[in-house]
Scaffold this motif. Structure first.
Motif, PDB file in Angstrom:
ATOM      1  N   THR A   1       0.842  -1.201   0.000  1.00 26.71           N
ATOM      2  CA  THR A   1       0.000   0.000   0.000  1.00 26.71           C
ATOM      3  C   THR A   1       0.876   1.249   0.000  1.00 26.71           C
ATOM      4  N   SER A   2       0.249   2.401  -0.118  1.00 28.37           N
ATOM      5  CA  SER A   2       1.012   3.648  -0.025  1.00 28.37           C
ATOM      6  C   SER A   2       0.164   4.699   0.702  1.00 28.37           C
ATOM      7  N   SER A   3       0.829   5.626   1.319  1.00 27.49           N
ATOM      8  CA  SER A   3       0.134   6.728   1.990  1.00 27.49           C
ATOM      9  C   SER A   3       1.169   7.814   2.297  1.00 27.49           C
ATOM     10  N   MET A   4       0.710   8.894   2.928  1.00 30.54           N
ATOM     11  CA  MET A   4       1.660   9.915   3.359  1.00 30.54           C
ATOM     12  C   MET A   4       2.455   9.372   4.541  1.00 30.54           C
ATOM     13  N   LYS A   5       3.658   9.893   4.741  1.00 23.30           N
ATOM     14  CA  LYS A   5       4.545   9.332   5.757  1.00 23.30           C
ATOM     15  C   LYS A   5       3.913   9.381   7.148  1.00 23.30           C
ATOM     16  N   ARG A   6       3.201  10.492   7.425  1.00 22.19           N
ATOM     17  CA  ARG A   6       2.645  10.631   8.772  1.00 22.19           C
ATOM     18  C   ARG A   6       1.521   9.623   9.057  1.00 22.19           C
ATOM     19  N   GLU A   7       0.953   9.052   7.960  1.00 21.36           N
ATOM     20  CA  GLU A   7      -0.130   8.066   8.147  1.00 21.36           C
ATOM     21  C   GLU A   7       0.374   6.624   8.084  1.00 21.36           C
ATOM     22  N   LYS A   8       1.685   6.464   7.924  1.00 21.41           N
ATOM     23  CA  LYS A   8       2.262   5.140   7.701  1.00 21.41           C
ATOM     24  C   LYS A   8       1.848   4.128   8.761  1.00 21.41           C
ATOM     25  N   SER A   9       2.201   4.417  10.005  1.00 18.01           N
ATOM     26  CA  SER A   9       1.956   3.416  11.052  1.00 18.01           C
ATOM     27  C   SER A   9       0.466   3.149  11.252  1.00 18.01           C
ATOM     28  N   LYS A  10      -0.350   4.201  11.103  1.00 16.21           N
ATOM     29  CA  LYS A  10      -1.801   4.030  11.262  1.00 16.21           C
ATOM     30  C   LYS A  10      -2.346   3.090  10.184  1.00 16.21           C
ATOM     31  N   LYS A  11      -1.891   3.315   8.940  1.00 16.74           N
ATOM     32  CA  LYS A  11      -2.405   2.496   7.843  1.00 16.74           C
ATOM     33  C   LYS A  11      -1.950   1.036   7.982  1.00 16.74           C
ATOM     34  N   ILE A  12      -0.702   0.853   8.350  1.00 12.78           N
ATOM     35  CA  ILE A  12      -0.186  -0.517   8.519  1.00 12.78           C
ATOM     36  C   ILE A  12      -0.967  -1.237   9.617  1.00 12.78           C
ATOM     37  N   GLU A  13      -1.186  -0.509  10.719  1.00 16.38           N
ATOM     38  CA  GLU A  13      -1.939  -1.099  11.843  1.00 16.38           C
ATOM     39  C   GLU A  13      -3.345  -1.505  11.420  1.00 16.38           C
ATOM     40  N   THR A  14      -4.005  -0.587  10.688  1.00 16.89           N
ATOM     41  CA  THR A  14      -5.383  -0.862  10.241  1.00 16.89           C
ATOM     42  C   THR A  14      -5.406  -2.109   9.359  1.00 16.89           C
ATOM     43  N   ILE A  15      -4.452  -2.177   8.404  1.00 17.01           N
ATOM     44  CA  ILE A  15      -4.410  -3.332   7.499  1.00 17.01           C
ATOM     45  C   ILE A  15      -4.223  -4.619   8.303  1.00 17.01           C
ATOM     46  N   LYS A  16      -3.287  -4.588   9.241  1.00 12.46           N
ATOM     47  CA  LYS A  16      -3.004  -5.785  10.042  1.00 12.46           C
ATOM     48  C   LYS A  16      -4.231  -6.196  10.838  1.00 12.46           C
ATOM     49  N   GLU A  17      -4.917  -5.194  11.371  1.00  8.07           N
ATOM     50  CA  GLU A  17      -6.089  -5.482  12.187  1.00  8.07           C
ATOM     51  C   GLU A  17      -7.224  -6.097  11.349  1.00  8.07           C
ATOM     52  N   ILE A  18      -7.505  -5.459  10.183  1.00 11.88           N
ATOM     53  CA  ILE A  18      -8.616  -5.950   9.347  1.00 11.88           C
ATOM     54  C   ILE A  18      -8.271  -7.308   8.741  1.00 11.88           C
ATOM     55  N   ALA A  19      -7.088  -7.388   8.121  1.00  7.77           N
ATOM     56  CA  ALA A  19      -6.720  -8.631   7.422  1.00  7.77           C
ATOM     57  C   ALA A  19      -6.483  -9.770   8.407  1.00  7.77           C
ATOM     58  N   GLY A  20      -6.045  -9.423   9.613  1.00  2.00           N
ATOM     59  CA  GLY A  20      -5.760 -10.438  10.626  1.00  2.00           C
ATOM     60  C   GLY A  20      -6.978 -11.271  10.997  1.00  2.00           C
ATOM     61  N   ARG A  21      -8.173 -10.715  10.738  1.00  4.51           N
ATOM     62  CA  ARG A  21      -9.401 -11.442  11.088  1.00  4.51           C
ATOM     63  C   ARG A  21      -9.795 -12.463  10.021  1.00  4.51           C
ATOM     64  N   ILE A  22      -9.137 -12.394   8.866  1.00  9.87           N
ATOM     65  CA  ILE A  22      -9.524 -13.299   7.756  1.00  9.87           C
ATOM     66  C   ILE A  22      -8.909 -14.688   7.974  1.00  9.87           C
ATOM     67  N   GLU A  23      -9.730 -15.676   7.783  1.00  7.37           N
ATOM     68  CA  GLU A  23      -9.270 -17.065   7.978  1.00  7.37           C
ATOM     69  C   GLU A  23      -8.363 -17.504   6.833  1.00  7.37           C
ATOM     70  N   GLY A  24      -7.399 -18.349   7.124  1.00  5.49           N
ATOM     71  CA  GLY A  24      -6.570 -18.970   6.076  1.00  5.49           C
ATOM     72  C   GLY A  24      -5.216 -18.322   5.881  1.00  5.49           C
ATOM     73  N   ILE A  25      -4.982 -17.151   6.559  1.00  5.32           N
ATOM     74  CA  ILE A  25      -3.681 -16.473   6.389  1.00  5.32           C
ATOM     75  C   ILE A  25      -2.660 -17.108   7.333  1.00  5.32           C
ATOM     76  N   ARG A  26      -1.559 -17.594   6.730  1.00  9.54           N
ATOM     77  CA  ARG A  26      -0.499 -18.181   7.580  1.00  9.54           C
ATOM     78  C   ARG A  26       0.415 -17.089   8.106  1.00  9.54           C
ATOM     79  N   TYR A  27       0.740 -16.136   7.263  1.00 10.33           N
ATOM     80  CA  TYR A  27       1.639 -15.052   7.665  1.00 10.33           C
ATOM     81  C   TYR A  27       1.230 -13.806   6.891  1.00 10.33           C
ATOM     82  N   LEU A  28       1.201 -12.677   7.555  1.00 10.82           N
ATOM     83  CA  LEU A  28       0.795 -11.435   6.888  1.00 10.82           C
ATOM     84  C   LEU A  28       1.922 -10.413   6.937  1.00 10.82           C
TER      85      LEU A  28
END
Lengths: 273, 269
Positions: free
Chosen positions: A229-256
């Motif tokens: 993904t891409s975003s402004m630098k100041r939003e980096k950690s927020k966006k990464i966290e959001t992605i990890k949180e949302i995608a982390g709930r999906i079944e079948g992922i071995r490593y994200l």
């Protein structure tokens, strides 16, 4: 058994060939009628799904890019889910652009054949007008496929076979493709099914993330999911966290893994505010 | 009976497919023989002809028409060679040289870059070198077709069938082509034999004239040759001498007319 994906600008012949092959091989068909199911499952308007599959977003058009990408991801997700069950002939859903390198899938592009369509009275245009109309249609599709999947629809490299219908008859194509589908190398094997399952997982992650985020690219191998993904630098950690949180709930992922790139354009635009 | 042209990128197994088709159908196969025959007929070295059909025109060649003259020689020779049918041609530009014959089965064989590189490496090249050579060769082909025929060799509409040798094997490609060649659209009928003969006359006369009269266009139907030339050219003694000699040397020509100041048909060579 196997899957056949057809692609063509000549919708009439594409449908005719698809139906005949499915009938001959007793395969299921997957085409635009599937929009009903997609609309019901994702609570979308059928008209808008059809619009997203045909129109490239622009400033002047009603559908914003974010919505457009989300609609396309819904189609991709549902089509891949259906394709997990093989013995299927698929057309009209742009599957040739997102079903990649799967050994039991035969991808065929059909070109030309407008002569037989115009003879049947489905096109009431003068030949030179029809030629211009077809050229325009092809340009629009190329623009659409580049914007949606970064691939040129007419690129022969995307297909196992390209057949020109100007000289070769519909029934001959049906015979050839039906015979090819019977080859043992197009039988679904454990590894090719696994590859399809990986692509489905990727589509699921992308679809879930696109509900709330933009600029998402997903790659999956053996259950390992890489989201870019891409975003402004100041939003980096927020966006990464959001992605990890949302995608982390999906079944079948071995490593994200989330890979982040700096959105230089937005960054530059905000400097001068 | 049919005429089949097989176009290919280097190391795409196109040659092997062509040989397989020719063997299965009992057809003659043409590739470099074209250069040999054209070289003997028009007294041009084989290497020069090969360069004309392979390398893209350089900065100065773009304005000298030399390549187009050699191409006219190659086309005249090829149309003569295929006139009896039962031919598989897998040399360069077959689909373009015979583009005016709709019943010629035009096939392109493609393969993924990775598999082509692997095949080239079997000849003792390093991976980097093999990749560079293949990319360079593809670029030459693309440039050549763009400059001379304003087309892209990867444009599928130039062919009746494009087969990717990756998931599909060489044998599958041979099967498809043989099946397709037996279809009605590619059958060898009396009318089609006549069309090839007509094209052969038109290309033959064009090759005789092109070095001195570049702009002359020719069509041929039922052995009647129509030459489209400018007023000045039509009255030149050399021009008249050349067409008279051509008519005397070719027994199948019924009539030869020179037209000036009229629009040239799209199928003229």
């Amino acid at each position: 058994m196997s899957i056949l994906i057809l692609s063509s600008e000549n919708k009439e012949l594409e449908k005719e060939i698809g139906k005949k092959i499915a009938q001959k091989l007793s395969f299921a068909t997957l085409n635009e009628q599937f929009f009903n199911k997609i609309a019901a499952r994702h609570r979308l308007e059928i008209k808008k799904i059809s619009e997203a599959m045909n129109i490239t977003p622009s400033i002047l058009k009603l559908m914003p890019a974010k919505t457009w990408h989300y609609y396309l991801s819904c189609v991709e997700l549902e089509v891949l889910e259906q394709l997990l069950e093989d013995r299927c002939v698929c057309w009209g859903l742009a599957a040739h652009l997102y079903v990649m390198v799967i050994s039991h899938v035969l991808k065929v592009r059909l070109i030309g054949g407008y002569g037989s369509v115009s003879q049947s009275g489905q096109f009431s245009m003068a030949p030179d007008k029809m030629e211009k109309h077809i050229a325009q249609q092809e340009r629009n599709r190329e623009k659409w496929s580049m914007a949606a999947f970064n691939r040129k629809e007419a690129d022969p490299g995307l297909y196992d076979m390209v057949i020109n219908l100007d000289q070769i008859q519909v029934d001959e194509v049906v015979d050839t493709l039906s015979m090819t589908m019977g080859y043992s190398r197009f039988t679904a094997m454990t590894y090719s099914k696994k590859k399809m399952a990986d692509q489905l997982l990727g589509a699921r992650v992308k679809n879930t993330l696109l509900k709330s985020l933009t600029d998402i690219h997903v790659h999956v191998q053996d259950g390992t999911v890489v989201v870019t993904t891409s975003s402004m630098k100041r939003e980096k950690s927020k966006k990464i966290e959001t992605i990890k949180e949302i995608a982390g709930r999906i079944e079948g992922i071995r490593y994200l893994e989330v890979r982040w790139n700096k959105d230089i354009i937005t960054e530059a635009a905000t400097i001068f505010r | 009976m049919a005429i089949i042209t097989i176009s290919r990128g280097s190391f795409s197994l196109g040659k092997a497919v062509a040989e397989g088709v020719a063997e299965r159908l009992g057809y003659d196969i043409i590739s470099r023989d074209l250069l040999l025959k054209a070289s003997g007929r028009f007294h041009v070295p084989q290497e020069t002809l090969e360069k004309a059909i392979h390398d893209a025109p350089g900065v100065f060649e773009r304005y000298s028409y030399t390549k187009l003259v050699y191409l006219a020689y190659l086309r005249a020779t090829l149309t003569e060679m295929v006139a009896d049918g039962n031919i598989v041609y897998h040399g360069l530009a077959g689909h373009i040289l015979l583009s005016l014959l709709p019943h010629v089965l035009k096939v392109r064989i493609t393969a993924k870059l990775e598999s082509r590189v692997a095949r080239k490496m079997q000849d003792g090249f390093s991976e980097q070198m093999a990749r560079a050579r293949i990319i360079e060769d593809d670029a030459h082909r693309k440039k050549w077709t763009r400059k001379i025929y304003h087309a892209d060799p990867n444009d599928s509409s130039l062919y009746d069938m494009v087969i990717s040798i990756d998931k599909l094997s060489k044998e599958d490609a041979v099967d498809f082509i043989c099946q397709c060649a037996s279809r009605k659209a590619f059958e060898w009928t009396h009318d089609r034999i006549r069309q090839v003969k007509d094209l052969s006359f038109a290309c033959g006369l064009k090759a005789s004239l092109i070095a001195s009269f570049f702009d002359v266009k020719i069509t041929c139907e039922y052995g009647n040759l129509l030459v489209y030339a400018g007023e000045k050219v039509a009255h030149s003694a050399k021009f008249k001498r050349t067409i008279n000699t051509f008519q005397k040397e070719n027994s199948g020509i019924h009539n030869l007319e020179v037209h000036t100041g009229v629009p040239v048909p799209a199928n003229a060579v």
